[in-house]
Design an enzyme around this catalytic site. Structure first.
Site, short mmCIF file in Angstrom:
data_model
loop_
_atom_site.label_atom_id
_atom_site.label_comp_id
_atom_site.label_asym_id
_atom_site.label_seq_id
_atom_site.Cartn_x
_atom_site.Cartn_y
_atom_site.Cartn_z
N HIS A 24 48.83 92.29 -36.00
CA HIS A 24 49.97 92.87 -36.72
C HIS A 24 50.04 94.39 -36.52
CE1 HIS A 24 51.09 89.58 -39.87
NE2 HIS A 24 51.69 89.42 -38.74
N GLU B 245 47.18 82.11 -50.95
CA GLU B 245 46.22 82.88 -50.17
C GLU B 245 45.15 83.56 -51.01
OE1 GLU B 245 47.61 84.69 -46.33
OE2 GLU B 245 46.90 86.52 -47.30
N ARG C 188 43.29 79.94 -47.30
CA ARG C 188 44.43 80.26 -46.45
C ARG C 188 44.24 81.54 -45.65
NH1 ARG C 188 50.84 79.95 -47.84
NH2 ARG C 188 51.49 80.80 -45.85
N LYS D 284 48.17 73.98 -39.78
CA LYS D 284 48.56 75.02 -40.74
C LYS D 284 48.91 74.39 -42.10
CE LYS D 284 51.67 78.76 -41.85
NZ LYS D 284 52.56 79.82 -41.39
N HIS E 279 55.68 89.05 -31.19
CA HIS E 279 54.63 88.68 -32.14
C HIS E 279 53.46 88.01 -31.41
CE1 HIS E 279 52.99 87.59 -36.05
NE2 HIS E 279 52.82 86.36 -35.61
N ASN F 283 44.86 84.27 -41.11
CA ASN F 283 45.05 85.65 -40.67
C ASN F 283 44.18 86.01 -39.46
OD1 ASN F 283 46.93 86.18 -42.66
ND2 ASN F 283 45.34 86.65 -44.16
N GLU G 292 50.15 81.20 -31.27
CA GLU G 292 49.80 80.63 -32.59
C GLU G 292 49.19 79.24 -32.44
OE1 GLU G 292 49.77 82.52 -35.11
OE2 GLU G 292 51.49 83.89 -35.12
N HIS H 283 45.36 88.20 -36.65
CA HIS H 283 46.55 88.90 -37.14
C HIS H 283 46.24 90.27 -37.73
CE1 HIS H 283 48.41 85.12 -36.36
NE2 HIS H 283 49.58 85.53 -36.80
N LYS I 291 55.53 81.54 -46.58
CA LYS I 291 55.54 83.01 -46.57
C LYS I 291 56.91 83.46 -46.08
CE LYS I 291 50.77 84.56 -45.98
NZ LYS I 291 49.85 85.30 -45.12
N ARG J 55 67.88 84.63 -58.34
CA ARG J 55 66.49 84.26 -58.67
C ARG J 55 66.01 83.01 -57.92
NH1 ARG J 55 68.25 85.81 -63.80
NH2 ARG J 55 67.40 87.85 -64.38
N1 LIG Z 1 56.14 83.18 -42.20
C1 LIG Z 1 55.09 82.93 -41.47
O1 LIG Z 1 54.14 82.27 -41.88
C2 LIG Z 1 55.04 83.46 -40.06
C3 LIG Z 1 54.03 83.04 -39.18
C4 LIG Z 1 54.05 83.51 -37.86
C5 LIG Z 1 55.05 84.39 -37.46
N2 LIG Z 1 56.01 84.79 -38.35
C6 LIG Z 1 57.07 85.71 -37.95
O2 LIG Z 1 57.86 85.11 -36.94
C7 LIG Z 1 58.52 86.14 -36.21
C8 LIG Z 1 58.51 85.81 -34.73
O3 LIG Z 1 59.24 84.61 -34.55
P1 LIG Z 1 59.83 84.19 -33.12
O4 LIG Z 1 58.81 84.44 -32.09
O5 LIG Z 1 60.40 82.84 -33.28
O6 LIG Z 1 60.94 85.30 -32.87
P2 LIG Z 1 62.52 85.39 -33.07
O7 LIG Z 1 62.96 84.74 -34.32
O8 LIG Z 1 62.85 86.84 -32.90
O9 LIG Z 1 63.10 84.56 -31.84
C9 LIG Z 1 62.91 85.03 -30.54
C10 LIG Z 1 64.23 85.14 -29.76
O10 LIG Z 1 64.66 83.85 -29.37
C11 LIG Z 1 66.03 83.67 -29.76
N3 LIG Z 1 66.21 82.24 -29.99
C12 LIG Z 1 65.80 81.52 -31.05
N4 LIG Z 1 65.97 80.21 -30.81
C13 LIG Z 1 66.51 80.09 -29.58
C14 LIG Z 1 66.87 78.98 -28.77
N5 LIG Z 1 66.67 77.72 -29.16
N6 LIG Z 1 67.39 79.22 -27.54
C15 LIG Z 1 67.54 80.51 -27.09
N7 LIG Z 1 67.18 81.60 -27.79
C16 LIG Z 1 66.67 81.39 -29.04
C17 LIG Z 1 66.20 84.54 -30.97
O11 LIG Z 1 67.54 84.88 -31.20
C18 LIG Z 1 65.38 85.76 -30.55
O12 LIG Z 1 66.12 86.58 -29.70
C19 LIG Z 1 57.79 87.44 -36.53
O13 LIG Z 1 58.61 88.24 -37.35
C20 LIG Z 1 56.56 86.99 -37.30
O14 LIG Z 1 56.14 87.92 -38.26
C21 LIG Z 1 56.02 84.33 -39.62
#
Ligand SMILES: NC(=O)c1ccc[n+]([C@@H]2O[C@H](COP(=O)([O-])OP(=O)(O)OC[C@H]3O[C@@H](n4cnc5c(N)ncnc54)[C@H](O)[C@@H]3O)[C@@H](O)[C@H]2O)c1
Length: 342
Positions: free
Chosen positions: A229, A214, A218, A204, A246, A222, A166, A225, A124, A102
């Site tokens: 998305h 949201e 908030r 943000k 993304h 989006n 972003e 997105h 999120k 939990r």
């Molecule tokens: N929660 C939220 O508010 C929110 C907001 C925006 C995006 N997101 C989510 O974030 C995700 C995308 O995140 P991302 O772009 O960071 O992708 P990711 O986490 O897939 O990372 C991208 C790649 O880089 C690699 N990597 C990470 N750090 C590294 C480093 N320092 N050196 C070398 N390689 C490294 C990872 O292993 C991966 O292969 C999506 O799923 C999206 O939906 C969430």
């Protein structure tokens, strides 16, 4: 939740309030970031949990692997999970922590630009379900977010640029002149990266702190997105497309939604063209055919941010002036892609 470079994390770890510490990594953050993190925090007593990277693994099966390991190592309500990785890892790690027993506490240590400016903040957490992004999840705040641009040294150029989408989105939402799109476009994204991380993540945080769940303000986050998305989900299920990152998808979302903003709310055509030119310096243009657009539109209808069959958009009247809950029709959606591809 505070944003910090290690000092608060060190304090809470030294206070012995946790019965055990787990560090969640994927194969890349294990290889490139774990030693750096350990050296900087001097944490010695921890168990590592390793998952496989990639959006295609942001699902409940990976979550089960994390719960399994927590169970195996006898994690209890006073355990701490440290999520060391990009947005995929902090989303899934936050969700796994918030649902295990939990809810156990977690800290995000983002290692991608996208994670630093966006994904690790705001509470999120979640996973994708079937073809839908972030369909299962909970709002749950990390105890801390540790921001450290040193991790970006090993990130590929493509992944670094991915996070810039972003940053641009945040610059279009703010009415602070010094952080506006105009100011951002004059910065050097490599040399000014610390300034960018610090300030554009704060945009943000300010928005989220006024509306954690949201219900209203908030929603402006989006922007870009709704279409973004749907494109990202489609690129992961369609045979005719390579999976898009993304940020790559969000850029298309930003440009098409700005075109719709121009048509519906009079967003300046001059600004629209300037933003398009700027973004297309960093992101290559993607081609869509009629069938792609029909399927992407269908995915929009299923997006969880919509009420029933209405597709709700965040549009911009001008830079820094977002308007929520805007309905659009399919013809305008199609036209926006014609503008994007021109
Ligand atoms: N929660 C939220 O508010 C929110 C907001 C925006 C995006 N997101 C989510 O974030 C995700 C995308 O995140 P991302 O772009 O960071 O992708 P990711 O986490 O897939 O990372 C991208 C790649 O880089 C690699 N990597 C990470 N750090 C590294 C480093 N320092 N050196 C070398 N390689 C490294 C990872 O292993 C991966 O292969 C999506 O799923 C999206 O939906 C969430």
């Amino acid at each position: 939740m505070k944003t910090d470079r290690y000092s608060s994390l060190e304090k809470i770890i030294k206070s012995n309030m946790f019965s055990s510490i787990f560090i969640l990594v994927d194969e890349n953050s294990h290889r490139f970031c774990l030693d750096v993190f350990i050296k900087k925090t001097k944490i010695s007593d921890y168990n590592e949990i390793k998952i496989i990277s990639g959006e295609e693994n942001k699902n409940i099966n990976t979550c089960i692997e994390i719960w399994d390991k927590l169970n195996y190592f006898k994690a209890d309500r006073n355990s701490l999970l440290i999520n060391l990785g990009g947005g995929v890892l902090t989303d899934i790690g936050g969700f796994a922590a918030s649902t295990y027993l939990r809810g156990i506490r977690f800290v995000n240590v983002p290692t991608t630009l996208l994670g630093m400016v966006d994904a690790s903040h705001g509470g999120k957490t979640g996973v994708d379900f079937k073809s839908l992004k972030n369909q299962i999840g909970v709002f749950s705040e990390p105890l801390e977010v540790v921001l450290d641009s040193d991790y970006l040294k090993t990130l590929s150029k493509e992944e670094f640029i991915n996070g810039y989408a972003e940053v641009v989105k945040h610059s279009l939402l703010t009415n602070k002149l010094e952080l506006s799109f105009d100011s951002l476009s004059k910065l050097d994204i490599n040399k000014d990266v610390d300034f960018i991380i610090e300030n554009y993540s704060e945009i943000k945080n300010e928005i989220v702190s006024s509306d954690k769940y949201e219900s209203n303000k908030r929603k402006i986050l989006n922007f870009g997105h709704t279409i973004g998305h749907a494109i990202e989900s489609y690129s992961h299920i369609s045979d005719s497309f390579k999976p898009l990152r993304h940020g790559e998808s969000i850029v298309i979302g930003i440009l098409t939604e700005l075109y719709i903003s121009h048509k519906m709310l009079g967003f300046s055509l001059h600004d629209l063209k300037t933003i398009k030119k700027h973004l297309l310096n960093y992101f290559i243009k993607i081609k869509f055919n009629g069938e792609d657009l029909d399927k992407i539109y269908d995915l929009l209808i299923y997006d969880k941010k919509n009420d029933g069959n209405r597709v709700n958009f965040v549009l911009l009247k001008k830079i820094g002036e977002p308007i929520i809950d805007q309905e659009i029709d399919k013809d305008l959606f199609i036209d926006s892609f014609t503008f994007y591809e021109k």
